[in-house]
Design a protein around this motif. Sequence first.
Motif, short mmCIF file in Angstrom:
data_model
loop_
_atom_site.label_atom_id
_atom_site.label_comp_id
_atom_site.label_asym_id
_atom_site.label_seq_id
_atom_site.Cartn_x
_atom_site.Cartn_y
_atom_site.Cartn_z
N GLY A 154 -2.66 -11.76 7.43
CA GLY A 154 -3.60 -10.97 8.24
C GLY A 154 -3.79 -9.57 7.71
O GLY A 154 -4.92 -9.06 7.65
N VAL A 155 -2.71 -8.92 7.31
CA VAL A 155 -2.81 -7.55 6.78
C VAL A 155 -3.56 -7.54 5.45
O VAL A 155 -4.43 -6.69 5.22
CB VAL A 155 -1.41 -6.92 6.63
CG1 VAL A 155 -1.45 -5.66 5.80
CG2 VAL A 155 -0.81 -6.63 7.99
N LEU A 156 -3.26 -8.50 4.57
CA LEU A 156 -3.97 -8.56 3.29
C LEU A 156 -5.46 -8.84 3.48
O LEU A 156 -6.31 -8.20 2.85
CB LEU A 156 -3.35 -9.64 2.40
CG LEU A 156 -2.02 -9.29 1.74
CD1 LEU A 156 -1.43 -10.52 1.05
CD2 LEU A 156 -2.19 -8.16 0.75
N ALA A 157 -5.78 -9.80 4.35
CA ALA A 157 -7.18 -10.13 4.58
C ALA A 157 -7.92 -8.97 5.25
O ALA A 157 -9.05 -8.63 4.85
CB ALA A 157 -7.31 -11.39 5.41
N GLY A 176 -10.43 -4.68 -2.94
CA GLY A 176 -10.61 -5.51 -1.75
C GLY A 176 -10.73 -6.99 -2.09
O GLY A 176 -10.16 -7.85 -1.42
N LEU A 177 -11.48 -7.31 -3.15
CA LEU A 177 -11.58 -8.70 -3.59
C LEU A 177 -10.22 -9.24 -4.02
O LEU A 177 -9.88 -10.40 -3.74
CB LEU A 177 -12.58 -8.82 -4.73
CG LEU A 177 -14.05 -8.72 -4.35
CD1 LEU A 177 -14.91 -8.64 -5.61
CD2 LEU A 177 -14.46 -9.90 -3.51
N SER A 178 -9.44 -8.42 -4.70
CA SER A 178 -8.11 -8.84 -5.12
C SER A 178 -7.21 -9.09 -3.91
O SER A 178 -6.47 -10.08 -3.88
CB SER A 178 -7.47 -7.78 -6.02
OG SER A 178 -8.21 -7.63 -7.20
N LEU A 179 -7.25 -8.22 -2.91
CA LEU A 179 -6.43 -8.41 -1.72
C LEU A 179 -6.82 -9.67 -0.96
O LEU A 179 -5.95 -10.39 -0.46
CB LEU A 179 -6.53 -7.19 -0.80
CG LEU A 179 -5.80 -5.94 -1.28
CD1 LEU A 179 -6.01 -4.81 -0.27
CD2 LEU A 179 -4.33 -6.20 -1.49
N VAL A 189 -11.02 -6.90 3.53
CA VAL A 189 -12.36 -6.79 4.12
C VAL A 189 -12.74 -5.33 4.30
O VAL A 189 -13.88 -4.93 4.03
CB VAL A 189 -12.43 -7.56 5.46
CG1 VAL A 189 -13.70 -7.25 6.22
CG2 VAL A 189 -12.32 -9.05 5.21
N TRP A 190 -11.79 -4.50 4.75
CA TRP A 190 -12.08 -3.08 4.93
C TRP A 190 -12.45 -2.43 3.60
O TRP A 190 -13.39 -1.64 3.53
CB TRP A 190 -10.87 -2.38 5.55
CG TRP A 190 -11.13 -0.94 5.85
CD1 TRP A 190 -11.87 -0.43 6.88
CD2 TRP A 190 -10.69 0.18 5.08
NE1 TRP A 190 -11.89 0.94 6.81
CE2 TRP A 190 -11.17 1.34 5.72
CE3 TRP A 190 -9.92 0.31 3.94
CZ2 TRP A 190 -10.91 2.61 5.24
CZ3 TRP A 190 -9.66 1.58 3.47
CH2 TRP A 190 -10.16 2.72 4.12
N LEU A 191 -11.73 -2.79 2.53
CA LEU A 191 -12.05 -2.21 1.23
C LEU A 191 -13.36 -2.75 0.66
O LEU A 191 -14.04 -2.05 -0.09
CB LEU A 191 -10.91 -2.46 0.25
CG LEU A 191 -9.68 -1.59 0.44
CD1 LEU A 191 -8.54 -2.06 -0.44
CD2 LEU A 191 -10.01 -0.13 0.16
N LEU A 192 -13.71 -3.99 1.00
CA LEU A 192 -15.00 -4.52 0.55
C LEU A 192 -16.18 -3.75 1.12
O LEU A 192 -17.25 -3.69 0.52
CB LEU A 192 -15.15 -5.99 0.95
CG LEU A 192 -14.53 -7.03 0.04
CD1 LEU A 192 -14.70 -8.41 0.62
CD2 LEU A 192 -15.15 -6.97 -1.33
#
Length: 114
Positions: free
Chosen positions: A10-13, A31-34, A17-20
């Motif tokens: 959940g934290v990674l996703a 963000g794509l990597s996370l 999304v926030w970084l995307l």
Amino acid sequence: MEIVIALAIGVLAGSGVWLLLRPRTFQVIVGLSLISYAVNLFIFSMGRLSVDKVPVIEAGIVPDPAQMADPLPQALVLTAIVIGFAMTALYLVVLLASRGLTGTDHVDGKESDV
């Protein structure tokens, strides 16, 4: 163990999304990597989280299926990690080319006031 894995996914996703949604290309790449790490962890956890179970059986021995780990998610995640590294390298090359052509690393090509 399942709660920790679920929270990590959940934290990674969520962070991905926030970084995307950020305006700079480097943040989009991170963000794509996370998100890819979150998906890999999710696929890996679908193979039943177990300790001390063999992924491959020995010849001539028929073990109980409850004592075996599922090797398919492990193989899928290993393949996804290799593809993820290649895609990240490609994203970085595109980022450097885009920054060289436009002079900025914003996604829309314009500097914002914020």
